[in-house]
Design a protein around this motif. Structure first.
Motif, short mmCIF file in Angstrom:
data_model
loop_
_atom_site.label_atom_id
_atom_site.label_comp_id
_atom_site.label_asym_id
_atom_site.label_seq_id
_atom_site.Cartn_x
_atom_site.Cartn_y
_atom_site.Cartn_z
N TRP A 8 -5.78 13.80 69.11
CA TRP A 8 -6.12 15.10 69.69
C TRP A 8 -5.00 15.57 70.62
O TRP A 8 -4.71 16.76 70.70
CB TRP A 8 -7.46 15.03 70.44
N PHE A 9 -4.36 14.63 71.33
CA PHE A 9 -3.26 14.97 72.22
C PHE A 9 -2.07 15.49 71.42
O PHE A 9 -1.44 16.48 71.79
CB PHE A 9 -2.87 13.75 73.07
N LEU A 10 -1.79 14.86 70.29
CA LEU A 10 -0.70 15.34 69.43
C LEU A 10 -1.00 16.74 68.91
O LEU A 10 -0.09 17.57 68.81
CB LEU A 10 -0.46 14.38 68.27
N ASN A 34 9.50 21.50 87.26
CA ASN A 34 9.03 22.88 87.32
C ASN A 34 7.95 23.04 86.25
O ASN A 34 8.26 23.30 85.08
CB ASN A 34 10.18 23.86 87.09
N VAL A 35 6.70 22.85 86.66
CA VAL A 35 5.58 22.89 85.73
C VAL A 35 5.37 24.31 85.24
O VAL A 35 5.28 25.25 86.02
CB VAL A 35 4.29 22.36 86.40
N PHE A 36 5.27 24.48 83.92
CA PHE A 36 5.05 25.81 83.35
C PHE A 36 3.80 25.87 82.47
O PHE A 36 3.44 26.94 81.99
CB PHE A 36 6.27 26.27 82.54
N TRP A 37 3.12 24.74 82.29
CA TRP A 37 1.93 24.72 81.42
C TRP A 37 1.00 23.61 81.90
O TRP A 37 1.46 22.52 82.24
CB TRP A 37 2.37 24.47 79.99
N THR A 38 -0.29 23.92 81.95
CA THR A 38 -1.31 22.93 82.33
C THR A 38 -2.51 23.11 81.43
O THR A 38 -2.91 24.24 81.13
CB THR A 38 -1.74 23.12 83.81
N ARG A 39 -3.10 22.00 81.03
CA ARG A 39 -4.31 22.03 80.20
C ARG A 39 -5.27 20.96 80.69
O ARG A 39 -4.92 19.79 80.78
CB ARG A 39 -3.92 21.77 78.74
N LYS A 40 -6.49 21.37 81.03
CA LYS A 40 -7.53 20.43 81.44
C LYS A 40 -8.30 19.97 80.22
O LYS A 40 -8.63 20.77 79.35
CB LYS A 40 -8.48 21.08 82.43
N ILE A 41 -8.58 18.68 80.16
CA ILE A 41 -9.38 18.09 79.10
C ILE A 41 -10.66 17.59 79.76
O ILE A 41 -10.61 16.71 80.62
CB ILE A 41 -8.62 16.95 78.37
#
Length: 113
Positions: free
Chosen positions: A41-43, A81-88
Motif C-alpha cells: 500500500w505504501f508503494l 524542506n517538507v513539501f508533502w504529507t499524508r496521514k494513514i
C-alpha cells in the motif's frame, strides 16, 4: 534480528521491480520491506502521489513514521524542506521511522543509494 538491522544489510540492488502504477521501479531492499510488513500500500501511495514531484525535484527523501497503528508519510527535497504529507489512519506497519529515497523513478533504501 530486527527489521531496521535487516534493512541495513541491503547495499545496491541486484534486481529492479516494476510497480503497476506511475512508471516507478523499486529495489531489493524496498521489496523486502514491503514483503516483510505487507506494505505494498505504501508503494502504491509513493507511485501515485510522488512520481511527479520526484520528476520535478530529481531527488526526494520519504519518511514513513508509524506508531500505535497509525502512520504519517512525509516527503522532502533531501534538505528537510517538507513539501508533502499524508496521514494513514490505520496500518499494521511496525513502529518506527522508515526512510526511503526516490530518484530517477526508482524507490530505494538509503543504504542502496
Amino acid at each position: 534480528m530486527n527489521l531496521k538491522t535487516e534493512l541495513m544489510q541491503f547495499s545496491g540492488t541486484e534486481h529492479y521491480y516494476a510497480h503497476n502504477f506511475g512508471g516507478m521501479t523499486y529495489t531489493d531492499g524496498v521489496k523486502y520491506f514491503a514483503d516483510k510488513v505487507g506494505a505494498y500500500w505504501f508503494l502504491d501511495i509513493v507511485s501515485t502521489e510522488l512520481m511527479l514531484p520526484a520528476d520535478k525535484e530529481g531527488f526526494i527523501s520519504i519518511h514513513l513514521v508509524s506508531a500505535d497503528s497509525k502512520a504519517v508519510a512525509k516527503a522532502d527535497d533531501g534538505n528537510y524542506n517538507v513539501f508533502w504529507t499524508r496521514k494513514i489512519e490505520y496500518t499494521d506497519c511496525p513502529a518506527g521511522d522508515w526512510q526511503f529515497y526516490l530518484t530517477n523513478r526508482v524507490l530505494m533504501l538509503p543504504s542502496e543509494y
